[in-house]
Design a protein around this motif. Structure first.
Motif, PDB file in Angstrom:
ATOM      1  N   LYS A  83      33.391  29.995  41.552  1.00  0.00           N
ATOM      2  CA  LYS A  83      34.608  31.068  42.258  1.00  0.00           C
ATOM      3  C   LYS A  83      35.746  31.437  41.613  1.00  0.00           C
ATOM      4  O   LYS A  83      36.072  32.334  41.101  1.00  0.00           O
ATOM      5  N   THR A  84      35.921  29.919  41.221  1.00  0.00           N
ATOM      6  CA  THR A  84      37.416  29.887  40.198  1.00  0.00           C
ATOM      7  C   THR A  84      37.253  30.524  38.875  1.00  0.00           C
ATOM      8  O   THR A  84      37.850  31.575  38.317  1.00  0.00           O
ATOM      9  N   MET A  85      35.950  30.042  38.351  1.00  0.00           N
ATOM     10  CA  MET A  85      35.791  30.277  36.575  1.00  0.00           C
ATOM     11  C   MET A  85      35.271  32.392  36.782  1.00  0.00           C
ATOM     12  O   MET A  85      35.193  32.173  35.678  1.00  0.00           O
ATOM     13  N   LYS A  86      34.542  31.829  37.665  1.00  0.00           N
ATOM     14  CA  LYS A  86      33.968  33.708  38.243  1.00  0.00           C
ATOM     15  C   LYS A  86      34.966  34.730  38.103  1.00  0.00           C
ATOM     16  O   LYS A  86      35.346  35.771  37.899  1.00  0.00           O
ATOM     17  N   ALA A  87      36.044  33.910  38.837  1.00  0.00           N
ATOM     18  CA  ALA A  87      37.450  35.117  39.244  1.00  0.00           C
ATOM     19  C   ALA A  87      37.632  35.258  37.669  1.00  0.00           C
ATOM     20  O   ALA A  87      38.400  36.679  37.436  1.00  0.00           O
ATOM     21  N   TYR A  88      38.312  34.115  37.558  1.00  0.00           N
ATOM     22  CA  TYR A  88      38.316  34.430  35.875  1.00  0.00           C
ATOM     23  C   TYR A  88      37.925  35.015  35.067  1.00  0.00           C
ATOM     24  O   TYR A  88      38.500  35.868  34.250  1.00  0.00           O
ATOM     25  N   ALA A  89      37.035  35.298  34.593  1.00  0.00           N
ATOM     26  CA  ALA A  89      35.595  36.121  33.589  1.00  0.00           C
ATOM     27  C   ALA A  89      35.822  37.631  33.935  1.00  0.00           C
ATOM     28  O   ALA A  89      36.070  38.408  33.392  1.00  0.00           O
ATOM     29  N   LEU A  90      36.113  37.419  35.315  1.00  0.00           N
ATOM     30  CA  LEU A  90      36.161  38.739  36.339  1.00  0.00           C
ATOM     31  C   LEU A  90      37.030  39.202  35.653  1.00  0.00           C
ATOM     32  O   LEU A  90      37.222  40.745  34.802  1.00  0.00           O
ATOM     33  N   LEU A  91      38.407  38.777  35.592  1.00  0.00           N
ATOM     34  CA  LEU A  91      39.700  39.626  34.883  1.00  0.00           C
ATOM     35  C   LEU A  91      40.280  39.395  33.845  1.00  0.00           C
ATOM     36  O   LEU A  91      40.517  41.238  33.035  1.00  0.00           O
ATOM     37  N   MET A  92      39.364  38.731  32.916  1.00  0.00           N
ATOM     38  CA  MET A  92      39.324  38.692  31.578  1.00  0.00           C
ATOM     39  C   MET A  92      38.631  40.192  31.169  1.00  0.00           C
ATOM     40  O   MET A  92      38.922  41.049  30.178  1.00  0.00           O
ATOM     41  N   VAL A  93      37.553  40.553  31.756  1.00  0.00           N
ATOM     42  CA  VAL A  93      36.948  41.120  31.869  1.00  0.00           C
ATOM     43  C   VAL A  93      37.170  42.608  32.383  1.00  0.00           C
ATOM     44  O   VAL A  93      37.520  44.011  31.724  1.00  0.00           O
ATOM     45  N   LEU A  94      38.067  43.194  33.313  1.00  0.00           N
ATOM     46  CA  LEU A  94      39.211  44.380  33.601  1.00  0.00           C
ATOM     47  C   LEU A  94      40.372  44.379  33.082  1.00  0.00           C
ATOM     48  O   LEU A  94      40.654  45.163  32.917  1.00  0.00           O
ATOM     49  N   ASN A  95      40.713  43.262  32.377  1.00  0.00           N
ATOM     50  CA  ASN A  95      41.911  43.451  30.781  1.00  0.00           C
ATOM     51  C   ASN A  95      41.063  44.562  29.745  1.00  0.00           C
ATOM     52  O   ASN A  95      42.667  45.362  29.705  1.00  0.00           O
ATOM     53  N   ARG A  96      39.919  44.339  30.099  1.00  0.00           N
ATOM     54  CA  ARG A  96      39.467  45.168  28.561  1.00  0.00           C
ATOM     55  C   ARG A  96      39.165  46.936  29.532  1.00  0.00           C
ATOM     56  O   ARG A  96      39.460  47.625  28.970  1.00  0.00           O
ATOM     57  N   GLN A  97      38.770  46.904  31.219  1.00  0.00           N
ATOM     58  CA  GLN A  97      38.421  48.132  31.683  1.00  0.00           C
ATOM     59  C   GLN A  97      39.587  48.857  32.255  1.00  0.00           C
ATOM     60  O   GLN A  97      38.969  50.106  32.037  1.00  0.00           O
ATOM     61  N   TYR A  98      40.793  48.161  32.431  1.00  0.00           N
ATOM     62  CA  TYR A  98      41.582  48.910  32.689  1.00  0.00           C
ATOM     63  C   TYR A  98      41.129  49.764  34.402  1.00  0.00           C
ATOM     64  O   TYR A  98      40.833  49.009  34.945  1.00  0.00           O
ATOM     65  N   GLU A  99      42.059  50.961  33.589  1.00  0.00           N
ATOM     66  CA  GLU A  99      41.981  51.568  35.209  1.00  0.00           C
ATOM     67  C   GLU A  99      40.156  52.284  35.015  1.00  0.00           C
ATOM     68  O   GLU A  99      40.008  53.385  35.956  1.00  0.00           O
ATOM     69  N   ASN A 100      39.218  51.757  34.233  1.00  0.00           N
ATOM     70  CA  ASN A 100      37.599  52.456  34.392  1.00  0.00           C
ATOM     71  C   ASN A 100      37.316  51.515  34.762  1.00  0.00           C
ATOM     72  O   ASN A 100      36.284  51.426  35.419  1.00  0.00           O
ATOM     73  N   GLY A 101      37.574  49.712  35.367  1.00  0.00           N
ATOM     74  CA  GLY A 101      37.332  49.526  36.575  1.00  0.00           C
ATOM     75  C   GLY A 101      36.510  48.991  36.520  1.00  0.00           C
ATOM     76  O   GLY A 101      35.309  48.944  35.071  1.00  0.00           O
ATOM     77  N   ILE A 102      35.376  47.991  37.118  1.00  0.00           N
ATOM     78  CA  ILE A 102      34.386  46.431  37.032  1.00  0.00           C
ATOM     79  C   ILE A 102      33.885  46.724  38.254  1.00  0.00           C
ATOM     80  O   ILE A 102      34.132  47.412  39.766  1.00  0.00           O
ATOM     81  N   ARG A 103      32.399  46.247  38.555  1.00  0.00           N
ATOM     82  CA  ARG A 103      31.878  45.749  39.372  1.00  0.00           C
ATOM     83  C   ARG A 103      32.404  44.584  39.659  1.00  0.00           C
ATOM     84  O   ARG A 103      32.179  43.217  39.182  1.00  0.00           O
ATOM     85  N   LEU A 104      32.803  44.307  41.123  1.00  0.00           N
ATOM     86  CA  LEU A 104      33.262  42.557  41.376  1.00  0.00           C
ATOM     87  C   LEU A 104      31.604  42.091  41.803  1.00  0.00           C
ATOM     88  O   LEU A 104      31.850  40.744  42.132  1.00  0.00           O
TER      89      LEU A 104
END
Length: 437
Positions: free
Chosen positions: A141-162
């Motif tokens: 879960k920690t590694m998953k959260a880290y990866a999601l945060l990294m992709v969110l840094n790219r997408q910003y207000e365009n958002g991501i799928r959790l």
């Protein structure tokens, strides 16, 4: 370095082919994702855990290059692909091109790996103890959260799928604030798991986790990432609290932390962010302003830049004199998070709470770089500006500059130089074409 990364090729193939629509074909020479999900052995689970760490390094340089170039930390003037000096600096970004899709896919491959590991542990036939299960859950879960945060840094207000656990029933794309809340919740789940994971993990980690390879110490890494999320949320009280539970040490080694590690043997991979000094084809050039704006005596300038021997490098109307030299070799580690960042986070979290502590943290970083104590104004705006400047030099090419300018309302021409007519400031990457369907 431990030899777990010899398995990276095998794991990567599993992750790649798991997306193919070939369910009727069975590969007799390798296990499938389905075979891991149901009745996995201890060896299977350990392979998945090791492979998850290993696969995080794939296309890592592409993430950092594109984020850093967009923020004008450095330019790719090698001329290998004109999109690095065209589309990435002018826009609009193609939502079906590699600048948009490549790093996005790489981080979601990590998320996929974490989901496979979680499902495999849940359904394992290995007979794990409850503590062992919690160790795997907390790690994944920690590694998953880290990866999601990294992709969110790219997408910003365009958002991501959790939620992408079920590829046939993907969760919605959520906005920036909701995504940060979801990532923080996942980190908190992981932290609770780690607190019930006993004294050791059931698997070996690479040397990049030295000092953070037990549930207790890995939990400090988890809290450091959670502090970064809280910083992005602007919750400075939470930042201070989370840093106290992390490995933050204002007097400690600035490079204490968790890192991706590399090697030149077996099926390992090299650090592709290393650039051979003065070599043609390696013209990744620091923006001239980074050198020009530095304080006299700042040792970070000499440590992280190399005056290109053949002179000024020019390409596509851009020019620069200094090659980026953050890494000294192709096996240097790339940090996921380290103490120097935590100290600067602490400084920012204390600006409106305790000026003395904020100054102590600022001066810890300045002094390490050979600079005298900060002597400027101590109002909140001035201190934040000083912290932003220290982050610019301490965290060069580590993926922070674009995020920092964005979250602090400074993503403008005063901080992002536009060197040619037609250049623009882009704040994020578009949602990949297939994701929007």
């Amino acid at each position: 370095m431990k030899n777990i990364f010899i398995k990276v090729f095998f794991f990567t193939m599993i992750m790649v082919f798991s997306g193919c629509e070939l369910e009727e074909i069975t590969n007799p020479n390798a296990p499938s994702v389905g075979s891991f999900a149901e009745g996995a052995s201890q060896a299977d689970i350990q392979l998945l855990a090791a492979g998850l760490e290993a696969v995080m390094r794939n296309d890592l340089e592409f993430h950092y290059d594109t984020m850093s170039i967009m923020a004008r930390e450095y330019y790719d003037l090698s001329g290998v692909d004109p999109r690095f000096t065209g589309e990435l600096l002018k826009g609009p970004l193609d939502n079906n091109g590699f600048l948009t899709t490549r790093a996005f896919a790489a981080w979601y491959k990590v998320v996929k790996g974490a989901n496979v590991l979680l499902e495999a542990v849940e359904n394992a036939q290995a007979g794990f103890s409850e503590a062992d299960n919690n160790g795997y859950y907390g790690y994944a879960k920690t590694m998953k959260a880290y990866a999601l945060l990294m992709v969110l840094n790219r997408q910003y207000e365009n958002g991501i799928r959790l939620d992408v656990a079920d590829p046939d029933n993907l969760g919605p794309i959520v906005g920036y604030d909701e995504a940060l809340n979801g990532i923080r919740a996942l980190l908190d789940e992981a932290f609770a798991n780690l607190n019930n994971a006993g004294g050791s993990f059931d698997y070996d980690m690479s040397s990049g986790f030295d000092g953070f390879d037990t549930p207790t110490t890995f939990a400090q890494f988890n809290r450091a990432i959670a502090a970064r999320v809280a910083l992005y949320q602007g919750n400075m009280g939470e930042v201070r609290s989370l840093l106290n539970a992390s490995f933050f040490d204002i007097n400690g080694d600035l490079n204490l932390g968790v890192a991706h590690v590399f090697g030149a043997t077996g099926n390992d991979i090299l650090n592709a962010q290393f650039h051979v000094p003065d070599q043609s084809g390696q013209e990744f050039m620091i923006h001239d302003s980074w050198v020009a704006d530095s304080e006299a005596g700042d040792t970070r300038v000499a440590e992280k830049s190399n005056l290109f021997a053949s002179g000024t490098v020019s390409f596509d109307g851009l020019s620069a004199d200094y090659q980026i030299a953050v890494y000294d070799s192709n096996v240097d580690p790339v940090y996921m998070i380290r103490n120097e960042e935590l100290i600067l986070m602490y400084a920012e979290a204390q600006v409106n709470n305790n000026t003395v502590e904020a100054l102590a943290a600022i001066n810890r970083v300045r002094n390490e770089a050979g600079l005298a104590d900060y002597g400027g104004p101590t109002d909140a705006t001035s201190l934040v500006e000083e912290i932003l400047n220290q982050r610019r030099y301490s965290l060069l090419a580590e993926g922070h500059r674009l995020v920092d300018l964005r979250r602090l309302g400074r993503l403008n021409e005063n901080y992002v130089p536009l060197d040619r007519p037609g250049d623009n400031i882009l704040d994020s990457f578009p949602t990949p074409f297939n994701e929007g369907l």
